[in-house]
Motif scaffolding. Structure first.
Motif, PDB file in Angstrom:
ATOM      1  N   ALA A 130       0.845  -1.201   0.000  1.00  0.00           N
ATOM      2  CA  ALA A 130       0.000   0.000   0.000  1.00  0.00           C
ATOM      3  C   ALA A 130       0.876   1.245   0.000  1.00  0.00           C
ATOM      4  N   GLY A 131       1.988   1.188   0.721  1.00  0.00           N
ATOM      5  CA  GLY A 131       2.915   2.315   0.725  1.00  0.00           C
ATOM      6  C   GLY A 131       3.453   2.593  -0.664  1.00  0.00           C
ATOM      7  N   ARG A 132       3.810   1.527  -1.373  1.00  0.00           N
ATOM      8  CA  ARG A 132       4.310   1.716  -2.746  1.00  0.00           C
ATOM      9  C   ARG A 132       3.220   2.277  -3.648  1.00  0.00           C
ATOM     10  N   LEU A 133       2.004   1.811  -3.426  1.00  0.00           N
ATOM     11  CA  LEU A 133       0.882   2.321  -4.212  1.00  0.00           C
ATOM     12  C   LEU A 133       0.730   3.828  -4.006  1.00  0.00           C
ATOM     13  N   PHE A 134       0.714   4.254  -2.750  1.00  0.00           N
ATOM     14  CA  PHE A 134       0.574   5.678  -2.465  1.00  0.00           C
ATOM     15  C   PHE A 134       1.751   6.459  -3.023  1.00  0.00           C
ATOM     16  N   LYS A 135       2.921   5.857  -3.015  1.00  0.00           N
ATOM     17  CA  LYS A 135       4.098   6.541  -3.546  1.00  0.00           C
ATOM     18  C   LYS A 135       3.921   6.810  -5.037  1.00  0.00           C
ATOM     19  N   ALA A 136       3.331   5.852  -5.729  1.00  0.00           N
ATOM     20  CA  ALA A 136       3.092   6.054  -7.158  1.00  0.00           C
ATOM     21  C   ALA A 136       2.074   7.171  -7.395  1.00  0.00           C
ATOM     22  N   LEU A 137       1.167   7.343  -6.447  1.00  0.00           N
ATOM     23  CA  LEU A 137       0.138   8.372  -6.583  1.00  0.00           C
ATOM     24  C   LEU A 137       0.631   9.730  -6.086  1.00  0.00           C
ATOM     25  N   ALA A 138       1.780   9.754  -5.447  1.00  0.00           N
ATOM     26  CA  ALA A 138       2.228  10.956  -4.743  1.00  0.00           C
ATOM     27  C   ALA A 138       3.001  11.893  -5.654  1.00  0.00           C
ATOM     28  N   ASP A 139       2.387  12.282  -6.740  1.00  0.00           N
ATOM     29  CA  ASP A 139       3.075  13.178  -7.668  1.00  0.00           C
ATOM     30  C   ASP A 139       2.022  13.899  -8.507  1.00  0.00           C
ATOM     31  N   PHE A 140       2.189  15.193  -8.598  1.00  0.00           N
ATOM     32  CA  PHE A 140       1.217  16.008  -9.305  1.00  0.00           C
ATOM     33  C   PHE A 140       1.018  15.545 -10.748  1.00  0.00           C
ATOM     34  N   GLU A 141       2.090  15.314 -11.456  1.00  0.00           N
ATOM     35  CA  GLU A 141       1.989  14.972 -12.877  1.00  0.00           C
ATOM     36  C   GLU A 141       1.354  13.600 -13.072  1.00  0.00           C
ATOM     37  N   ARG A 142       1.736  12.658 -12.240  1.00  0.00           N
ATOM     38  CA  ARG A 142       1.141  11.327 -12.382  1.00  0.00           C
ATOM     39  C   ARG A 142      -0.344  11.376 -12.053  1.00  0.00           C
ATOM     40  N   LEU A 143      -0.687  12.162 -11.052  1.00  0.00           N
ATOM     41  CA  LEU A 143      -2.090  12.317 -10.696  1.00  0.00           C
ATOM     42  C   LEU A 143      -2.861  12.945 -11.857  1.00  0.00           C
ATOM     43  N   LYS A 144      -2.237  13.888 -12.499  1.00  0.00           N
ATOM     44  CA  LYS A 144      -2.890  14.545 -13.618  1.00  0.00           C
ATOM     45  C   LYS A 144      -3.126  13.544 -14.750  1.00  0.00           C
ATOM     46  N   LEU A 157       3.077   4.180 -12.861  1.00  0.00           N
ATOM     47  CA  LEU A 157       1.676   3.843 -12.596  1.00  0.00           C
ATOM     48  C   LEU A 157       1.378   2.398 -12.984  1.00  0.00           C
ATOM     49  N   TYR A 158       1.984   1.973 -14.077  1.00  0.00           N
ATOM     50  CA  TYR A 158       1.739   0.600 -14.548  1.00  0.00           C
ATOM     51  C   TYR A 158       2.305  -0.416 -13.569  1.00  0.00           C
ATOM     52  N   ASN A 159       3.468  -0.121 -13.020  1.00  0.00           N
ATOM     53  CA  ASN A 159       4.090  -1.052 -12.082  1.00  0.00           C
ATOM     54  C   ASN A 159       3.228  -1.280 -10.841  1.00  0.00           C
ATOM     55  N   GLU A 160       2.380  -0.327 -10.501  1.00  0.00           N
ATOM     56  CA  GLU A 160       1.499  -0.498  -9.352  1.00  0.00           C
ATOM     57  C   GLU A 160       0.081  -0.876  -9.771  1.00  0.00           C
ATOM     58  N   GLY A 193      -1.591  15.432  -4.235  1.00  0.00           N
ATOM     59  CA  GLY A 193      -0.260  14.845  -4.338  1.00  0.00           C
ATOM     60  C   GLY A 193       0.448  14.859  -2.994  1.00  0.00           C
ATOM     61  N   ARG A 194       0.350  15.985  -2.290  1.00  0.00           N
ATOM     62  CA  ARG A 194       0.986  16.063  -0.965  1.00  0.00           C
ATOM     63  C   ARG A 194       0.334  15.092   0.002  1.00  0.00           C
ATOM     64  N   LEU A 195      -0.987  14.955  -0.114  1.00  0.00           N
ATOM     65  CA  LEU A 195      -1.700  14.013   0.747  1.00  0.00           C
ATOM     66  C   LEU A 195      -1.172  12.590   0.534  1.00  0.00           C
ATOM     67  N   PHE A 196      -1.087  12.188  -0.729  1.00  0.00           N
ATOM     68  CA  PHE A 196      -0.590  10.841  -1.030  1.00  0.00           C
ATOM     69  C   PHE A 196       0.851  10.676  -0.567  1.00  0.00           C
ATOM     70  N   LYS A 197       1.619  11.754  -0.662  1.00  0.00           N
ATOM     71  CA  LYS A 197       3.012  11.669  -0.236  1.00  0.00           C
ATOM     72  C   LYS A 197       3.090  11.369   1.257  1.00  0.00           C
ATOM     73  N   ALA A 198       2.182  11.978   2.012  1.00  0.00           N
ATOM     74  CA  ALA A 198       2.169  11.717   3.454  1.00  0.00           C
ATOM     75  C   ALA A 198       1.788  10.264   3.737  1.00  0.00           C
ATOM     76  N   LEU A 199       0.988   9.690   2.873  1.00  0.00           N
ATOM     77  CA  LEU A 199       0.550   8.301   3.054  1.00  0.00           C
ATOM     78  C   LEU A 199       1.561   7.306   2.494  1.00  0.00           C
ATOM     79  N   ALA A 200       2.538   7.798   1.774  1.00  0.00           N
ATOM     80  CA  ALA A 200       3.431   6.915   1.013  1.00  0.00           C
ATOM     81  C   ALA A 200       4.607   6.431   1.834  1.00  0.00           C
ATOM     82  N   ASP A 201       4.319   5.836   2.958  1.00  0.00           N
ATOM     83  CA  ASP A 201       5.397   5.347   3.812  1.00  0.00           C
ATOM     84  C   ASP A 201       4.860   4.244   4.698  1.00  0.00           C
TER      85      ASP A 201
END
Lengths: 122, 122
Positions: free
Chosen positions: A36-50, A81-84, B37-45
């Motif tokens: 789940a942490g890795r999943l959130f890490k993949a989502l934790a970026d403005f451009e990827r979210l966009k 994104l694909y990796n997750e 994105g910042r929210l997900f970053k906080a969750l990404a651990d």
DNA sequence: CTGACATTTCAACATATGACGAATTGTTGT
DNA sequence: ACAACAATTCGTCATATGTTGAAATGTCAG
């Protein structure tokens, strides 16, 4: 010292209180939490979210996304994104077409957007 | 060359197809996506996620969490979560007691755990 | 006010992550 | 097979993030 406790950090809350409004997360294993942490890490970026929000409106190929979003590193971002398992991939001639993977992805993004849009929470 | 297109990357999918199963994310502004994105970053651990699952079972103070989870940097991790409104904080004597902020947080974590537990998606 | 404890903040360092351009792989049409 | 285009991979670099121990802040008891 009326009550001599053995430790130094036990005087807190003792048994934790039970929330009545928030259900508890089912006991997750460490492996699950790590994924789940890795999943959130993949989502934790403005451009990827966009990219995900764009893909939620329909499939698109790499070069189309690069042109429409003025983004030069689309391929690398999509790979994350694909990796997750957040997006699907299929080849169509020279192009590779990406799309949202499933409802979980949509729900995840939707929840995050709701959370940041409500300043106070519920 | 039967069809001369002006660009080089327009031969892809043209108008993106509409999914029939996945609703589209309502047009989010860039500011909202950045916050998300910042929210997900906080969750990404892993450790922060673990703290959230523990807190979903009830409130707890810093030293209690440090002892129970064998974690030495609880305070800093909780600060990250607090900055994104994922947890609440209240003082009780010497102790500061943390708890989950609201349902959004619970839903977010729950959705992520569901996603990683289903290998194939829907 | 002083001493003991709970929590946070600070500064330094190691590590992880993202960005960019160049080289590589894969596909189509001739 | 060759040329042209689409997408990915690779190497290098700058930046962001997490970790650690020590110092600082805040609270209670006497």
């Amino acid at each position: 010292m009326s009550e001599t406790r053995e430790g130094t950090d036990e005087g807190c809350a003792g048994e934790p209180h039970q929330h009545n409004k928030i259900r508890r997360v089912e006991r997750a294993t460490d492996g699950t939490l790590e994924k789940a942490g890795r999943l959130f890490k993949a989502l934790a970026d403005f451009e990827r979210l966009k990219l995900l929000t764009v893909l939620s409106q329909g499939e698109a190929c790499v070069s189309e996304l690069a042109t429409r979003e003025q983004m030069s590193t689309v391929s690398q971002r999509l790979k994350v994104l694909y990796n997750e398992n957040l997006v699907t991939r299929r080849r169509d001639g020279k192009h590779i077409i990406y799309g949202l993977a499933d409802h979980h992805v949509y729900k995840l993004v939707e929840n995050a957007l709701s959370h940041v849009q409500e300043p106070d929470g519920s």
